[in-house]
Design an enzyme around this catalytic site. Structure first.
Site, PDB file in Angstrom:
ATOM      1  N   LYS A 140      49.192  48.066  81.847  1.00  9.79           N
ATOM      2  CA  LYS A 140      50.485  48.338  81.753  1.00  9.79           C
ATOM      3  C   LYS A 140      51.086  48.715  80.545  1.00  9.79           C
ATOM      4  O   LYS A 140      51.768  49.561  80.241  1.00  9.79           O
ATOM      5  CB  LYS A 140      50.932  46.864  82.169  1.00  9.79           C
TER       6      LYS A 140
ATOM      7  N   GLU B 109      40.264  46.251  75.292  1.00  8.04           N
ATOM      8  CA  GLU B 109      39.180  46.325  76.181  1.00  8.04           C
ATOM      9  C   GLU B 109      39.175  47.673  76.902  1.00  8.04           C
ATOM     10  O   GLU B 109      38.244  48.389  76.805  1.00  8.04           O
ATOM     11  CB  GLU B 109      39.167  45.167  76.894  1.00  8.04           C
TER      12      GLU B 109
ATOM     13  N   GLY C 258      52.076  41.937  84.767  1.00 10.68           N
ATOM     14  CA  GLY C 258      50.455  42.377  84.913  1.00 10.68           C
ATOM     15  C   GLY C 258      49.885  41.598  85.928  1.00 10.68           C
ATOM     16  O   GLY C 258      49.238  42.204  86.994  1.00 10.68           O
ATOM     17  N   ARG C 259      49.993  40.232  86.114  1.00  6.57           N
ATOM     18  CA  ARG C 259      49.083  39.505  86.909  1.00  6.57           C
ATOM     19  C   ARG C 259      50.007  39.359  88.363  1.00  6.57           C
ATOM     20  O   ARG C 259      49.483  38.843  89.202  1.00  6.57           O
ATOM     21  CB  ARG C 259      48.872  38.195  86.287  1.00  6.57           C
TER      22      ARG C 259
ATOM     23  N   GLU D 159      47.477  31.616  83.157  1.00  9.81           N
ATOM     24  CA  GLU D 159      48.279  32.538  82.440  1.00  9.81           C
ATOM     25  C   GLU D 159      49.945  32.443  82.865  1.00  9.81           C
ATOM     26  O   GLU D 159      50.700  32.453  81.823  1.00  9.81           O
ATOM     27  CB  GLU D 159      47.815  33.808  82.511  1.00  9.81           C
TER      28      GLU D 159
ATOM     29  N   HIS E   5      26.963  22.348  96.242  1.00  7.40           N
ATOM     30  CA  HIS E   5      25.738  22.218  95.433  1.00  7.40           C
ATOM     31  C   HIS E   5      25.834  22.419  94.092  1.00  7.40           C
ATOM     32  O   HIS E   5      24.725  22.410  93.407  1.00  7.40           O
ATOM     33  CB  HIS E   5      24.667  23.310  96.243  1.00  7.40           C
TER      34      HIS E   5
ATOM     35  N   LYS F  28      44.260  38.292  69.762  1.00  6.49           N
ATOM     36  CA  LYS F  28      44.369  39.805  69.732  1.00  6.49           C
ATOM     37  C   LYS F  28      44.636  40.256  68.181  1.00  6.49           C
ATOM     38  O   LYS F  28      44.156  41.267  67.834  1.00  6.49           O
ATOM     39  CB  LYS F  28      45.493  40.359  70.679  1.00  6.49           C
TER      40      LYS F  28
HETATM   41  O1  F6P Z   1      45.774  38.577  79.201  1.00  3.16           O
HETATM   42  C1  F6P Z   1      46.872  39.151  78.532  1.00  3.16           C
HETATM   43  C2  F6P Z   1      47.240  40.311  79.383  1.00  3.16           C
HETATM   44  O2  F6P Z   1      48.494  40.787  78.812  1.00  3.16           O
HETATM   45  C3  F6P Z   1      47.490  40.290  80.761  1.00  3.16           C
HETATM   46  O3  F6P Z   1      48.766  39.550  81.269  1.00  3.16           O
HETATM   47  C4  F6P Z   1      47.345  41.317  81.422  1.00  3.16           C
HETATM   48  O4  F6P Z   1      47.033  41.338  83.039  1.00  3.16           O
HETATM   49  C5  F6P Z   1      46.086  41.907  80.752  1.00  3.16           C
HETATM   50  O5  F6P Z   1      46.376  41.661  79.141  1.00  3.16           O
HETATM   51  C6  F6P Z   1      45.842  43.368  80.704  1.00  3.16           C
HETATM   52  O6  F6P Z   1      47.175  44.081  80.234  1.00  3.16           O
HETATM   53  P1  F6P Z   1      47.652  45.475  80.173  1.00  3.16           P
HETATM   54  O7  F6P Z   1      47.699  45.765  81.881  1.00  3.16           O
HETATM   55  O8  F6P Z   1      48.720  45.853  79.609  1.00  3.16           O
HETATM   56  O9  F6P Z   1      46.269  46.276  79.748  1.00  3.16           O
END
Ligand code: F6P
Length: 545
Positions: free
Chosen positions: A206, A212, A266-267, A352, A383, A508
């Site tokens: 987003k 990452e 995002g979520r 979150e 288990h 971050k």
């Molecule tokens: O974990 C933080 C966050 O901003 C989440 O809310 C989001 O889903 C994830 O990182 C990935 O963010 P992006 O879609 O901006 O890469």
């Protein structure tokens, strides 16, 4: 605004809790054979049986009284009509608009939101068609056979959860892979499973700033360019983002970018182009059914009376345990391998969203918010951690998610296992029952007394049963929307903003400096002494290799 715990409805719940805390559910079940039907709700194809909770009709009335007092109805309308419910970022959270086929939403700040959604959906559908038909080709002229989703958090867990859950609805031979974390081992593993010539990489972010995702995308783009030249990017990379300028600056062609918007969290974004990999796997028609299922749950949430409103009831039960029984965890137990990633999905969605102590308004922070979400699919949980659920000292409510339709004996064993667990959690085992069972098994009276002490199970442990007849795109959409709304209601009651995530920012911000120190040949500098200690230790072990 009145502090939550000062409200008379809250105080009433506290008094009521004292009144019933020592009652045992087993007595209620023994005397009331209608309990299960009284405490059940059907919404679409999902049944919620919440009878195995430490509640009476009075508890429900009190909980609903609290929801009414905080004007939950008004908050629900604010969500659906695009009010800035994300208060810290002053934005609406319009995931519900993404599945509203009537597109009845008014223009928002001059933006034709339904129009934007419809155009994006059209772009996705056309793209899916080109991939399925083989019209879209890789740089060497071969059709696409592998989809690799590069994203993390909401840009990863939604596609992962849905593709696994809807495997039986896949309409192509495409294979889908995921790279989320930065981990060279995982990256290389995926590289070994794919054929770069026939792979499509979806860079899903987003913000298009997530380290990452960008690190993995950059490495993949570099590798593809090295093998096939610059033109590989156009044939093999698309992006899903709310920051198209950043994606273009990163090197992605404009026409390969699918939009997302600030007003989709995002979520909460699986319903948008973040679900592109899902649409590629199950096709447009099934994706529409997925949206339709969510839409129907939205309508239920928006219009059903609170006493028959599934997300509202689930949310209120969570408040009851978290704030009055001191529960701080909640188990998600899908008895279905297909739903195994739902646990991580809901972990992000709930933790979150509501893992916060900062309130909309400065108020007394004298109550708990959020829950630790954990779980495991099927009998595996029995288990591993069920021992603690049955005999530990924690009260941890469980959501058993069951699939009614059975293919064979194995599936019936799975279902029976879940129902047995729910029953055991509720009933427990008394000392007398245990003692007589040991006597019946030919133990001496001394031995029976000794062992009975260990095998007493207190019971009175709450659980919900969520029953889906089948896992279909429609039912999965409804199930995910159900949890989204449950989370929203809890956020409203706790007075936290379920749509921001400032807590993840600090880590971050610290990372670049730590990374620089880790990468540098010199001893780490400008760090606090304790961080330098571990970094220098890591470096010294590297030098030994
Ligand atoms: O974990 C933080 C966050 O901003 C989440 O809310 C989001 O889903 C994830 O990182 C990935 O963010 P992006 O879609 O901006 O890469």
């Amino acid at each position: 605004m009145q502090d939550l715990t000062d409200r008379k409805e809250w105080q009433r719940l506290a008094t009521h809790h004292r009144d019933i805390a020592s009652s045992h559910m087993r007595e209620w079940f023994d005397t009331d054979h209608t309990r299960s039907s009284c405490f059940s709700i059907q919404a679409g194809e999902i049944l919620l049986d919440y009878s195995r909770n430490r509640i009476t009709q009075e508890t429900l009335q009190n909980l609903i009284g609290l929801a009414t007092a905080i004007d939950l109805k008004k908050h629900i309308e604010a969500l659906f009509t695009g009010q800035p419910v994300n208060t810290s970022e002053n934005r609406p959270a319009l995931h519900t608009a993404l599945r509203d086929p009537s597109a009845s939403l008014a223009l928002n700040h001059g933006q034709d939101i339904p129009g934007m959604i419809a155009a994006a959906r059209k772009q996705q559908a056309a793209f899916v068609q080109r991939i399925h038909s083989g019209e879209w080709k890789g740089v060497t002229g071969k059709p696409i056979q592998h989809i690799v989703n590069l994203g993390i958090g909401g840009s990863h867990l939604g596609p992962l959860t849905c593709i696994q859950a809807l495997k039986d609805f896949a309409i192509t031979h495409l294979q889908c892979h995921f790279i989320s974390c930065v981990d060279s081992t995982h990256f290389n593993e995926v590289l070994q499973q794919i054929d770069p010539e026939t792979s499509l990489f979806i860079v899903s972010s987003k913000s298009f700033t997530t380290l990452e995702t960008l690190t993995n995308a950059q490495a993949m783009m570099a590798s593809m360019k090295q093998t096939f030249g610059e033109q590989a990017i156009q044939h093999h990379f698309v992006a899903v983002t709310a920051a198209p300028d950043k994606a273009q600056a990163f090197g992605l062609p404009k026409e390969n970018i699918f939009p997302l918007w600030e007003w989709v969290g995002g979520r909460y974004s699986i319903w948008s182009a973040v679900g592109l990999s899902v649409m590629l796997m199950i096709g447009v028609k099934h994706f529409d059914a997925f949206l339709q299922g969510a839409y129907e749950m939205d309508q239920h949430f928006r219009h059903a009376d609170f006493s028959h409103n599934m997300p509202v009831i689930m949310a209120l039960l969570g408040i009851w345990y978290t704030n009055f029984f001191g529960a701080n965890a909640h188990v998600i137990a899908p008895y279905s391998q297909r739903l195994r990633h739902l646990i991580a999905y809901l972990q992000q969605a709930e933790m979150e969203s509501n893992g916060k102590h900062v309130h909309h308004t400065p108020i007394k922070e004298d109550y708990m918010t959020g829950s630790v979400i954990f779980g495991e699919a099927g009998c595996n949980a029995q288990h591993t951690y069920h021992q603690l659920l049955h005999q530990g000292k924690h009260v941890i409510p469980v959501d058993f998610i069951l699939i009614g339709q059975s293919q064979n004996k194995q599936d019936d064993i799975l279902l029976a296992s879940a129902l047995s667990q729910a029953q055991a959690l509720m009933r427990g085992k008394t000392y007398d029952e245990a003692y007589h069972a040991f006597l019946a098994a030919q133990c001496s009276t001394d031995e029976a007394a000794r062992l009975a002490r260990h095998s007493v199970i207190p019971g009175n442990r709450p659980s919900n049963i969520l029953l889906l007849n089948r896992i279909t795109p429609h039912n999965l959409g409804a199930l995910i929307a159900l949890y989204e709304h449950k989370i929203f209601v809890q956020g409203v009651i706790w007075g936290v903003n379920s749509f921001d995530q400032w807590g993840v920012e600090l880590g971050k911000q610290l990372l670049p400096h730590i990374l620089k120190n880790l990468d540098s040949q010199q001893a780490s500098s400008m760090m606090d002494a304790n961080m330098s200690h571990i970094i220098n230790h890591i470096k010294s072990t590297r030098n030994e290799i």
